[in-house]
Design a protein around this motif. Structure first.
Motif, mmCIF file in Angstrom:
data_model
loop_
_atom_site.group_PDB
_atom_site.id
_atom_site.type_symbol
_atom_site.label_atom_id
_atom_site.label_comp_id
_atom_site.label_asym_id
_atom_site.label_seq_id
_atom_site.Cartn_x
_atom_site.Cartn_y
_atom_site.Cartn_z
ATOM 1 N N ASN A 53 0.906 31.262 -10.432
ATOM 2 C CA ASN A 53 1.548 29.766 -10.182
ATOM 3 C C ASN A 53 1.455 29.438 -8.690
ATOM 4 O O ASN A 53 2.287 29.889 -7.909
ATOM 5 C CB ASN A 53 2.953 29.975 -10.573
ATOM 6 C CG ASN A 53 3.517 28.280 -10.510
ATOM 7 O OD1 ASN A 53 2.811 27.422 -10.112
ATOM 8 N ND2 ASN A 53 4.903 28.377 -10.293
ATOM 9 N N PRO A 54 0.573 28.604 -8.333
ATOM 10 C CA PRO A 54 -0.387 28.116 -9.107
ATOM 11 C C PRO A 54 -1.598 28.757 -9.367
ATOM 12 O O PRO A 54 -2.221 29.527 -8.412
ATOM 13 C CB PRO A 54 -0.789 26.631 -8.488
ATOM 14 C CG PRO A 54 -0.650 26.986 -7.088
ATOM 15 C CD PRO A 54 0.250 28.108 -6.759
ATOM 16 N N ASP A 78 -1.742 31.909 -6.139
ATOM 17 C CA ASP A 78 -0.294 32.804 -5.914
ATOM 18 C C ASP A 78 -0.104 33.536 -7.250
ATOM 19 O O ASP A 78 -0.644 33.048 -8.272
ATOM 20 C CB ASP A 78 0.817 31.750 -5.623
ATOM 21 C CG ASP A 78 2.167 32.544 -5.471
ATOM 22 O OD1 ASP A 78 2.249 33.859 -5.110
ATOM 23 O OD2 ASP A 78 3.189 31.942 -5.757
HETATM 24 MG MG MG Z 1 3.754 29.679 -6.299
#
Ligand code: MG
Ligand code: ADP
Length: 845
Positions: A188-189, A201
């Motif tokens: 995410n993302p 991430d």
């Molecule tokens: Mg993140």
């Protein structure tokens, strides 16, 4: 932490922005220079979960000075946290941010989540879930299902690389399946691009204690036939003291005329309800298929042990007082579980009300049950009281085949019974009422298979937020247990009912009426306003009003008063009467665009409609009736229901139910087409070094079909169709737009200079009886005499066998030597000859 997670992802072939961590400013500069600017710096600390919120992410650093400043700035912000270092990574190009996660559900095991990033996921909750492992089809649906799908298809004029996204979802899924210790995983993302993607991430939570569902041992495949159709039943705890449960069970078995042997077991009685009683089941001389146990919980282990010793395979424990009551009961239940695993028998319950099978005149319920009609509905209910409660009233309007109550489902689960009902020919629709799904992943598998054959409708209690657990990732926090339930139900193709009322509304239609073959609905009403209400709901339910052919419209107009203008809904006004409605319907069902009907009638006249409406030939099209305030004329409603037409109080409910039937029918077709295509693909062959691909002919093939017909000589066409034949768009439409339940058209296709071309078409058309088909084939002239007809017919006969066809018929004229030769080759026998027509047929084994 991010860098470790990314390392694991990279090792699994998932592209990330890298996992380098600097422990000094100079090291950060060196890494940045090696990566090339712009770069991103992020805090790496076990104490910081949301890095941006606390100023731990510095984006778009374009030179050395930027990096130094960012480095110092991050360090200055985290004074009290443990700092591992500063992550240095390449600044990814902008794209579409998405979130992909995995979490573990207590009943379904690993589940995959997908959605668009940022506000889409967090505020709009536009995410979707699937239980793992996931099929290719489910993956497509998952991606198409999110509201932001249009952004994926066309984002700033560019579409996202869907196949790369699918590849990524599969890799993430495989990682979660392979490593059960990954409790939660989240990217995410991930940034999605027109070509490829990049995870910027990542986060992972590891838990080495294996989850509950990972411990479940898959059940071995064995049939539950004897549980549902036993030839002999022993009742442990049978008694003739009225009012006791052991009395009720015996009374039910006897009064419903159970066709097998009955052995009441009671150590204090000589006889029970006129039958010889046994001191112990071990005294029964003949074999016993099923034992119903209705002794107090404390005495159950001994009773079960005796049954096992007697060699009874199926135990139905109707006594209560087990795990549902507390610690002591839990202990007894787990002792019993250990016992039956050791002895290899199967157990339904405890704390259940047994099985009702109207097709076997068997009622095992603990509550006294009156006369039942035989029906096609299978009901699986957790609680016996629920099953009995609904039976009392609903048996007037619903006809059950099997009702199984599963109670504490210590052994036999909803999935086991669902699987059995899926195979039982007496059952055509299945309903489940569940409080929890314990068979998790197996349920998804079994329901997926069964719902391809017959509709499965589920009412699952517990839609509230209460089930949500305290969790750390977005994925897990969005995976409230009900989202997972919905996802699992959708994935397995089952229909989810909102509440009891909705469940019974669906059941009444699915069990009594055929499925609609298209979206067009004819509405006949006595009042415009109820017609409008029906119309609104039709369009909300992906249906529409039929457009009638003008000659039919004219005929309907002649049934109406002059001042009424004819349109759909057909509004007959308050003077509507049964004979008029009959005429209108008989005209309406002839329309190609009428696939189903809703008839809205006056409540006070319902009585006069029952015989007329139930006597009409609807030509295989479903009809639902709506009577406002039907609660007040139940007698006539019941009569109508028992004659096969469901009656609803509101036009909205009728329309909604019809929509659900249409949706099921579409889904059913889609699955059937896919599976037929897969079968044909496997039966493709090579002729003269050319690959000939077999597949279903579909509506998209109209141009190819016209080309094919034009490539055939008039003689070939005449031999096939026995009349002059030419390809017009209307005929193309008729020959390519095929209902796969009624007809399978197999196209043989080659690729010539990069273009696809049809060289032969064969058809298997279902006729009455349903296990017979009519076979016909045509090969284009330039491909005749190369054994194409023979190869194609071989594949089609394989397909017919695969579809459980019993007899293949073929009718042709005697001059059609090539076809007669092919049929002879496969040992078709001549059935009849009339003038120059010849009918041949082949019985498949
Ligand atoms: Mg993140
Ligand atoms: P956190 O979720 O812990 O706040 P992220 O690493 O997800 O931190 O960073 C926050 C946001 O910064 C991301 O959602 C993304 O928009 C952006 N971002 C993070 N890393 C990069 C990168 N390497 N390249 C481009 N943008 C990034």
């Amino acid at each position: 932490m991010e860098h470790e997670s990314k390392q694991i992802l990279e090792n699994s072939g998932i592209k990330t922005t890298g996992s380098m961590v600097a422990s000094s400013e100079d090291e950060a500069i060196e890494m940045s220079t090696n990566l090339g600017y712009p770069v991103v710096l992020k805090i790496v600390s076990p104490d910081v979960v949301h890095k941006t919120d606390s100023g731990g992410v510095k984006l778009n650093l374009t030179n050395e000075a930027d990096v130094r400043k960012a480095y110092q700035d991050i360090l200055s912000r985290f004074k009290t946290e443990r700092i591992i270092g500063i992550s240095v990574q390449k600044m990814a190009f902008p794209g579409l941010e998405a979130i992909i996660g995995v979490t573990r559900d207590a009943s379904f095991g690993p589940v995959l989540m997908f959605g668009l990033g940022g506000i889409f996921a967090e505020v709009l909750k536009d995410v979707t879930f699937r239980v793992l492992p996931i099929s290719e089809d489910s993956l497509d649906e998952m991606i198409e299902e999110i509201k932001g799908y249009s952004l994926l298809k066309g984002y700033r004029g560019q579409s996202i690389d869907i196949s790369a996204l699918k590849g990524l979802l599969i890799k993430v899924s495989n990682l979660a399946i392979m490593y059960p210790e990954i409790a939660e995983l989240e990217l995410n993302p991930v940034i999605l691009y027109p070509s490829g993607y990049l995870a910027v991430d990542a986060r992972m939570f590891v838990d080495f204690a294996p989850s509950k569902s990972a411990l479940e041992v898959p059940k071995k495949k064995e049939t539950l036939f004897q549980l549902f159709y036993p030839q002999s039943i022993a009742v442990l705890g049978a008694t003739d003291s009225k009012g006791k449960l052991g009395y009720n069970v015996m009374w039910n078995l006897i009064s419903h005329q159970f066709p097998g042997k009955l052995y009441p077991v009671n150590s204090h009685k000589e006889t029970v309800l006129g039958l010889k009683a046994y001191k112990s089941i071990l005294d029964v001389e003949d074999p016993v298929d099923t034992a119903i146990i209705i002794v107090p919980a404390g005495a159950a282990p001994k009773a079960i042990e005796d049954c096992c010793e007697k060699g009874v395979k199926f135990l139905v424990v109707e006594s209560a007082g087990f795990a549902e009551t507390g610690e002591a009961g839990r202990k007894i239940q787990s002792d019993i579980k250990e016992l039956i695993i050791r002895k290899g028998c199967r157990l339904l319950g405890p704390n259940c009300s047994g099985i009702i099978n109207t097709h076997h005149n068997m009622v095992q319920s603990i509550g006294v049950i009156d006369q039942l009609r035989k029906g096609n509905i299978g009901l699986i209910a957790q609680a016996g009281v629920y099953a009995a409660g609904i039976l009392t009233g609903l048996r007037n309007v619903l006809d059950f085949g099997i009702i199984a109550t599963i109670g504490n489902k210590m052994d036999v689960s909803e999935a086991d019974i669902l699987e059995f009902m899926g195979q039982d020919q007496n059952i055509e629709v299945i309903a489940l009422y569940m409080e929890d799904v314990t068979s998790g992943q197996r349920f998804v598998d079994v329901a997926g298979q069964v719902s391809q054959k017959k509709p499965v409708i589920v009412l699952k209690a517990g839609r509230t937020e209460a089930g949500k657990k305290a969790v750390s990732s977005h994925t897990a926090s969005m995976a409230g247990s009900d989202e997972i339930n919905s996802a699992a139900f959708r994935q397995s193709g089952v229909i989810r009912a909102r509440d009891n009322e909705h469940l019974f509304s669906l059941l009444r239609a699915f069990s009594k009426q055929p499925l609609p073959k298209g979206p067009g609905v004819l509405v006949v009403t006595y009042t415009g306003s109820l017609g409008v209400a029906a119309t609104d709901m039709l369009y909300t339910s992906n249906l529409r009003l039929s457009e009638l052919e003008s000659y039919l419209k004219k005929r309907i107009a002649s049934c109406l008063d002059d001042y009424l203008n004819i349109q759909n809904p057909v509004d007959c006004s308050f003077s509507m009467n049964p004979e008029q409605v009959k005429k209108i319907i008989e005209i309406g069902v002839q329309s190609k665009d009428v696939h189903s009907l809703i008839v809205i009638v006056q409540g006070e006249m319902l009585d006069s409609y029952v015989d007329t409406l139930t006597g009409i030939n609807y030509m295989g099209k479903p009809v639902l009736c709506c009577v406002a305030c039907k609660e007040f004329m139940m007698e006539h409603v019941i009569r109508m229901e028992q004659k096969g037409i469901p009656v609803y109080s509101t036009p909205e409910m009728a329309a909604e139910v019809l929509g659900e039937m249409h949706r099921y029918s579409l889904q059913h077709h889609k699955i059937r087409i896919k599976s037929l295509d897969r079968f044909l693909e496997d039966n493709s062959f090579t002729i003269a070094n050319r690959k000939v691909r077999l597949r279903l002919l579909t509506q998209r093939d109209m141009d190819l079909w016209m080309e094919f017909v034009n490539s055939c000589s008039p003689r070939s066409l005449w031999l096939r169709f026995l009349s002059p034949f030419s390809a017009t768009p209307e005929i193309a439409q008729r020959f390519c737009n095929i209902n796969p339940d009624e007809e399978v058209a197999v196209a043989a296709e080659i690729t010539e200079e990069g273009r696809k071309k049809l060289i032969a078409i064969a058809r298997l058309i279902t006729c009455q009886p349903r296990d017979e088909v009519e076979y016909a084939v045509i090969v284009t002239d330039s491909w005749q005499q190369q054994k194409l007809g023979r190869m194609l017919s071989k594949a089609c006969l394989n397909l017919a066998k695969h579809l459980d066809v019993r007899v293949v018929n073929a009718e042709t004229i005697q001059e059609n030597f090539p076809i007669v030769r092919v049929l002879n080759h496969f040992h078709f026998k001549i059935e009849s000859k009339e003038r120059n027509m010849i009918l041949m047929s082949l019985e498949l084994k």
